[in-house]
Design a protein around this motif. Structure first.
Motif, PDB file in Angstrom:
ATOM      1  N   ALA A 179     -14.149  13.444 100.424  1.00  0.00           N
ATOM      2  CA  ALA A 179     -13.659  12.084 100.679  1.00  0.00           C
ATOM      3  C   ALA A 179     -13.984  11.186  99.491  1.00  0.00           C
ATOM      4  O   ALA A 179     -13.168  10.347  99.091  1.00  0.00           O
ATOM      5  CB  ALA A 179     -14.291  11.530 101.954  1.00  0.00           C
ATOM      6  N   ALA A 180     -15.170  11.387  98.924  1.00  0.00           N
ATOM      7  CA  ALA A 180     -15.574  10.598  97.757  1.00  0.00           C
ATOM      8  C   ALA A 180     -14.623  10.851  96.591  1.00  0.00           C
ATOM      9  O   ALA A 180     -14.263   9.928  95.859  1.00  0.00           O
ATOM     10  CB  ALA A 180     -17.012  10.950  97.365  1.00  0.00           C
ATOM     11  N   TRP A 181     -14.201  12.102  96.432  1.00  0.00           N
ATOM     12  CA  TRP A 181     -13.268  12.436  95.350  1.00  0.00           C
ATOM     13  C   TRP A 181     -11.940  11.712  95.524  1.00  0.00           C
ATOM     14  O   TRP A 181     -11.325  11.270  94.547  1.00  0.00           O
ATOM     15  CB  TRP A 181     -13.045  13.943  95.283  1.00  0.00           C
ATOM     16  CG  TRP A 181     -11.870  14.320  94.421  1.00  0.00           C
ATOM     17  CD1 TRP A 181     -10.693  14.880  94.836  1.00  0.00           C
ATOM     18  CD2 TRP A 181     -11.731  14.130  93.013  1.00  0.00           C
ATOM     19  NE1 TRP A 181      -9.835  15.061  93.780  1.00  0.00           N
ATOM     20  CE2 TRP A 181     -10.451  14.604  92.641  1.00  0.00           C
ATOM     21  CE3 TRP A 181     -12.561  13.603  92.028  1.00  0.00           C
ATOM     22  CZ2 TRP A 181      -9.979  14.570  91.334  1.00  0.00           C
ATOM     23  CZ3 TRP A 181     -12.101  13.559  90.712  1.00  0.00           C
ATOM     24  CH2 TRP A 181     -10.837  14.041  90.376  1.00  0.00           C
ATOM     25  N   GLU A 182     -11.490  11.583  96.757  1.00  0.00           N
ATOM     26  CA  GLU A 182     -10.226  10.875  96.990  1.00  0.00           C
ATOM     27  C   GLU A 182     -10.317   9.437  96.468  1.00  0.00           C
ATOM     28  O   GLU A 182      -9.372   8.921  95.868  1.00  0.00           O
ATOM     29  CB  GLU A 182      -9.868  10.892  98.476  1.00  0.00           C
ATOM     30  CG  GLU A 182      -9.515  12.267  99.031  1.00  0.00           C
ATOM     31  CD  GLU A 182      -8.332  12.906  98.317  1.00  0.00           C
ATOM     32  OE1 GLU A 182      -7.401  12.180  97.914  1.00  0.00           O
ATOM     33  OE2 GLU A 182      -8.345  14.142  98.146  1.00  0.00           O
ATOM     34  N   LEU A 183     -11.470   8.797  96.680  1.00  0.00           N
ATOM     35  CA  LEU A 183     -11.649   7.433  96.171  1.00  0.00           C
ATOM     36  C   LEU A 183     -11.714   7.431  94.648  1.00  0.00           C
ATOM     37  O   LEU A 183     -11.047   6.618  93.990  1.00  0.00           O
ATOM     38  CB  LEU A 183     -12.936   6.822  96.738  1.00  0.00           C
ATOM     39  CG  LEU A 183     -13.306   5.428  96.174  1.00  0.00           C
ATOM     40  CD1 LEU A 183     -12.216   4.415  96.495  1.00  0.00           C
ATOM     41  CD2 LEU A 183     -14.657   4.982  96.716  1.00  0.00           C
ATOM     42  N   TYR A 222     -13.663   1.705  68.005  1.00  0.00           N
ATOM     43  CA  TYR A 222     -14.717   2.275  68.834  1.00  0.00           C
ATOM     44  C   TYR A 222     -14.392   1.990  70.298  1.00  0.00           C
ATOM     45  O   TYR A 222     -14.029   0.875  70.666  1.00  0.00           O
ATOM     46  CB  TYR A 222     -16.067   1.664  68.470  1.00  0.00           C
ATOM     47  CG  TYR A 222     -17.218   2.254  69.245  1.00  0.00           C
ATOM     48  CD1 TYR A 222     -17.781   3.469  68.849  1.00  0.00           C
ATOM     49  CD2 TYR A 222     -17.736   1.618  70.377  1.00  0.00           C
ATOM     50  CE1 TYR A 222     -18.837   4.026  69.568  1.00  0.00           C
ATOM     51  CE2 TYR A 222     -18.786   2.180  71.100  1.00  0.00           C
ATOM     52  CZ  TYR A 222     -19.326   3.376  70.690  1.00  0.00           C
ATOM     53  OH  TYR A 222     -20.356   3.929  71.392  1.00  0.00           O
ATOM     54  N   ILE A 223     -14.542   3.015  71.140  1.00  0.00           N
ATOM     55  CA  ILE A 223     -14.185   2.917  72.555  1.00  0.00           C
ATOM     56  C   ILE A 223     -15.397   3.218  73.434  1.00  0.00           C
ATOM     57  O   ILE A 223     -16.163   4.144  73.171  1.00  0.00           O
ATOM     58  CB  ILE A 223     -13.079   3.933  72.924  1.00  0.00           C
ATOM     59  CG1 ILE A 223     -11.888   3.813  71.965  1.00  0.00           C
ATOM     60  CG2 ILE A 223     -12.633   3.726  74.367  1.00  0.00           C
ATOM     61  CD1 ILE A 223     -11.155   2.525  72.040  1.00  0.00           C
ATOM     62  N   THR A 224     -15.562   2.436  74.473  1.00  0.00           N
ATOM     63  CA  THR A 224     -16.574   2.719  75.486  1.00  0.00           C
ATOM     64  C   THR A 224     -16.063   2.176  76.811  1.00  0.00           C
ATOM     65  O   THR A 224     -14.897   1.793  76.895  1.00  0.00           O
ATOM     66  CB  THR A 224     -17.936   2.095  75.094  1.00  0.00           C
ATOM     67  OG1 THR A 224     -18.929   2.478  76.045  1.00  0.00           O
ATOM     68  CG2 THR A 224     -17.855   0.586  75.034  1.00  0.00           C
ATOM     69  N   GLY A 225     -16.871   2.138  77.862  1.00  0.00           N
ATOM     70  CA  GLY A 225     -16.366   1.608  79.122  1.00  0.00           C
ATOM     71  C   GLY A 225     -17.213   1.933  80.323  1.00  0.00           C
ATOM     72  O   GLY A 225     -18.312   2.475  80.215  1.00  0.00           O
ATOM     73  N   THR A 226     -16.684   1.597  81.485  1.00  0.00           N
ATOM     74  CA  THR A 226     -17.347   1.871  82.755  1.00  0.00           C
ATOM     75  C   THR A 226     -17.043   3.305  83.187  1.00  0.00           C
ATOM     76  O   THR A 226     -15.969   3.827  82.905  1.00  0.00           O
ATOM     77  CB  THR A 226     -16.844   0.889  83.835  1.00  0.00           C
ATOM     78  OG1 THR A 226     -17.133  -0.431  83.412  1.00  0.00           O
ATOM     79  CG2 THR A 226     -17.520   1.128  85.165  1.00  0.00           C
ATOM     80  N   ILE A 227     -17.995   3.918  83.872  1.00  0.00           N
ATOM     81  CA  ILE A 227     -17.796   5.271  84.381  1.00  0.00           C
ATOM     82  C   ILE A 227     -17.950   5.280  85.900  1.00  0.00           C
ATOM     83  O   ILE A 227     -18.582   4.396  86.483  1.00  0.00           O
ATOM     84  CB  ILE A 227     -18.799   6.267  83.774  1.00  0.00           C
ATOM     85  CG1 ILE A 227     -20.240   5.844  84.093  1.00  0.00           C
ATOM     86  CG2 ILE A 227     -18.584   6.404  82.279  1.00  0.00           C
ATOM     87  CD1 ILE A 227     -21.288   6.889  83.786  1.00  0.00           C
ATOM     88  N   ALA A 228     -17.375   6.276  86.530  1.00  0.00           N
ATOM     89  CA  ALA A 228     -17.537   6.484  87.971  1.00  0.00           C
ATOM     90  C   ALA A 228     -17.907   7.942  88.198  1.00  0.00           C
ATOM     91  O   ALA A 228     -17.574   8.816  87.387  1.00  0.00           O
ATOM     92  CB  ALA A 228     -16.257   6.127  88.722  1.00  0.00           C
ATOM     93  N   GLY A 229     -18.604   8.208  89.289  1.00  0.00           N
ATOM     94  CA  GLY A 229     -18.990   9.575  89.596  1.00  0.00           C
ATOM     95  C   GLY A 229     -19.339   9.734  91.065  1.00  0.00           C
ATOM     96  O   GLY A 229     -19.400   8.757  91.824  1.00  0.00           O
ATOM     97  N   ILE A 230     -19.562  10.973  91.456  1.00  0.00           N
ATOM     98  CA  ILE A 230     -19.898  11.305  92.845  1.00  0.00           C
ATOM     99  C   ILE A 230     -21.338  11.791  92.908  1.00  0.00           C
ATOM    100  O   ILE A 230     -21.745  12.678  92.149  1.00  0.00           O
ATOM    101  CB  ILE A 230     -18.957  12.393  93.399  1.00  0.00           C
ATOM    102  CG1 ILE A 230     -17.510  11.892  93.399  1.00  0.00           C
ATOM    103  CG2 ILE A 230     -19.378  12.819  94.805  1.00  0.00           C
ATOM    104  CD1 ILE A 230     -16.491  12.954  93.787  1.00  0.00           C
ATOM    105  N   ALA A 231     -22.111  11.234  93.821  1.00  0.00           N
ATOM    106  CA  ALA A 231     -23.528  11.585  93.961  1.00  0.00           C
ATOM    107  C   ALA A 231     -23.685  13.018  94.449  1.00  0.00           C
ATOM    108  O   ALA A 231     -22.995  13.450  95.378  1.00  0.00           O
ATOM    109  CB  ALA A 231     -24.210  10.630  94.931  1.00  0.00           C
TER     110      ALA A 231
END
Length: 445
Positions: free
Chosen positions: A340-344, A323-332
């Motif tokens: 610029a946010a996408w570059e990060l 089973y796999i899970t984890g942290t996510i990231a996204g742009i507001a």
């Protein structure tokens, strides 16, 4: 790191707070993507890590990005709960986050359907990055909902089997179990009764046990939670009945629910040094990759073994999955600096060296296929098991839902009732569980 695992405790709170997003957020995927990322600018990044070593690792990650993009400066804010992040995503403003990361993958369905986070598919296409070739299959799945890829994986967790090699040797067991029938046999062989309790328990099967949730068990049975129409499949897919049946059988064979619960109540907690696997009171443990470091830190009096969790006997050819899970990231969606946010985001989640260095510092599983194979990874040889589980195409995750992880909680609540004997009709219980899931989803839309 145990922080990501804490999502089981915060999923409900996150789902509740995210409910407001469905009506409060009106951001559109392209509304803020008109900025020039080559110009001097500053963006805000909010994350949830709080331990000093973790905060330093995030800061080092961002420093690497700023060296590669000297015109983009990043203000980092740590120890941000989902509640605080959600409030900022609703209100926006100069100090609100442009980029967020969350430990709660169960929230992806709400993030995507509400428009709180922008759809990243156009950004991936513009950058020439193919998510399906970049991320492991389960991670690729849990960062999107209904075709909207509003999140991207930022390190992950893989679940496997820890076992006490010394106890195995004493019991005459030469290798970790690969199938459920082998697992059941070993759990009984490793159990040493003492009076009305246990000197050693082979495995704690109860759903209230440390990480032995229905969600994690079911991962080994590869269930299909929803059909093509979005209706709950809990009562139709035989994987659910199979998983509940074998778990209940193990509960009964190891002494019964009441006896096991009494024993469990006398043992240490999940995050303390007296965790029952650390102390040898439980010989096998379902857990994530972070457990290895935590267990070794207590200097246990036995050798620790690590292997994939066993699979159902009829899926023996898929041994090695997990089973796999984890942290996510996204742009507001409220961000006016989305390019610029996408570059990060792109750097943190797709740059192989960046992902590898972050993984080495946080001790979580890398979240790209390239990073999983990188020779720059530093780890205990036993950690490789989790890298292999993460890269295994048969590994599974729980799908995103419009109301977050509510459906998983509903399944878990039935699990509590069934293992304890409060619910005795499995088929009826699964039908009622499915109806409740469908009702909750319909009300959330």
């Amino acid at each position: 790191m145990p922080g990501i695992s804490r999502k089981n405790a915060i999923a409900l709170a996150a789902s509740a707070s995210l409910a407001l997003l469905a009506t409060a957020c009106t951001g559109q995927p392209d509304s803020g993507a008109s900025d020039d990322a080559s110009q001097e600018t500053t963006i805000n990044f909010w994350h949830a890590w709080s331990a000093p070593s973790e905060v330093k690792a995030v800061r080092d990650l961002v420093t690497g990005f700023e060296k590669a993009h000297p015109n983009i400066h990043v203000d980092v804010v740590g120890n941000m709960t989902d509640d605080k992040i959600n409030q900022a995503l609703r209100t926006g403003g100069e100090k609100a986050p442009d980029v967020i990361s969350s430990f709660t993958t169960n929230s992806v369905g709400r993030f995507c359907s509400s428009g709180a986070l922008v759809n990243l598919n156009p950004f991936f296409e513009k950058s020439g990055v193919d998510p399906q070739k970049t991320f492991p299959k389960p991670m690729n799945e849990y960062t999107q909902f209904d075709g909207n890829r509003c999140a991207v994986p930022l390190l992950g967790d893989a679940y496997g089997l820890y076992y006490n090699k010394t106890a195995f040797e004493k019991a005459g067991i030469t290798s970790p179990p690969k199938t459920w029938s082998e697992f059941e046999k070993d759990a009984k062989k490793l159990t040493i009764p003492q009076g009305g309790t246990y000197q050693q328990l082979g495995f704690m099967p109860n759903y209230h046990g440390w990480e032995t949730t229905t969600e994690h068990y079911l991962g080994q049975f590869s269930p299909t939670y929803f059909d093509k129409d979005g209706k709950s499949n809990v009562a139709k897919d035989p994987a659910f009945a199979q998983a509940f049946t074998v778990q209940k059988k193990l509960v009964d064979e190891l002494g019964g629910y009441r006896k096991l619960e009494t024993y469990r109540s006398e043992l240490g907690d999940e995050w303390g040094p007296k965790h029952p696997f650390h102390t040898g009171q439980v010989a096998m443990q379902l857990d994530g990759e972070w457990r290895l470091g935590m267990a070794l830190a207590t200097k246990p009096k036995f050798e620790i073994g690590v292997a994939p969790l066993p699979v159902p006997d009829d899926q023996a050819d898929q041994y090695g999955k997990g089973y796999i899970t984890g942290t996510i990231a996204g742009i507001a969606a409220t961000s006016k600096k989305q390019n610029a946010a996408w570059e990060l985001v792109k750097y943190m989640t797709t740059d192989t060296d960046a992902v590898v260095h972050f993984s080495n510092a946080i001790h979580n599983v890398p979240s790209t296929l390239a990073a999983l194979k990188s020779p720059k990874l530093k780890y205990d040889p036993r950690f490789k098991t989790f890298l292999e589980i993460a890269a295994n195409p048969d590994s599974t995750t729980a799908p995103a839902s419009v109301n977050g992880g509510v459906y998983l909680t509903t399944v878990q609540e039935f699990g509590y009732a069934y293992e304890s004997g409060k619910a005795t009709d499995l088929k009826k219980g699964l039908r009622e569980t499915a109806r409740q899931i469908d009702t909750d989803i319909a009300q959330a839309k």
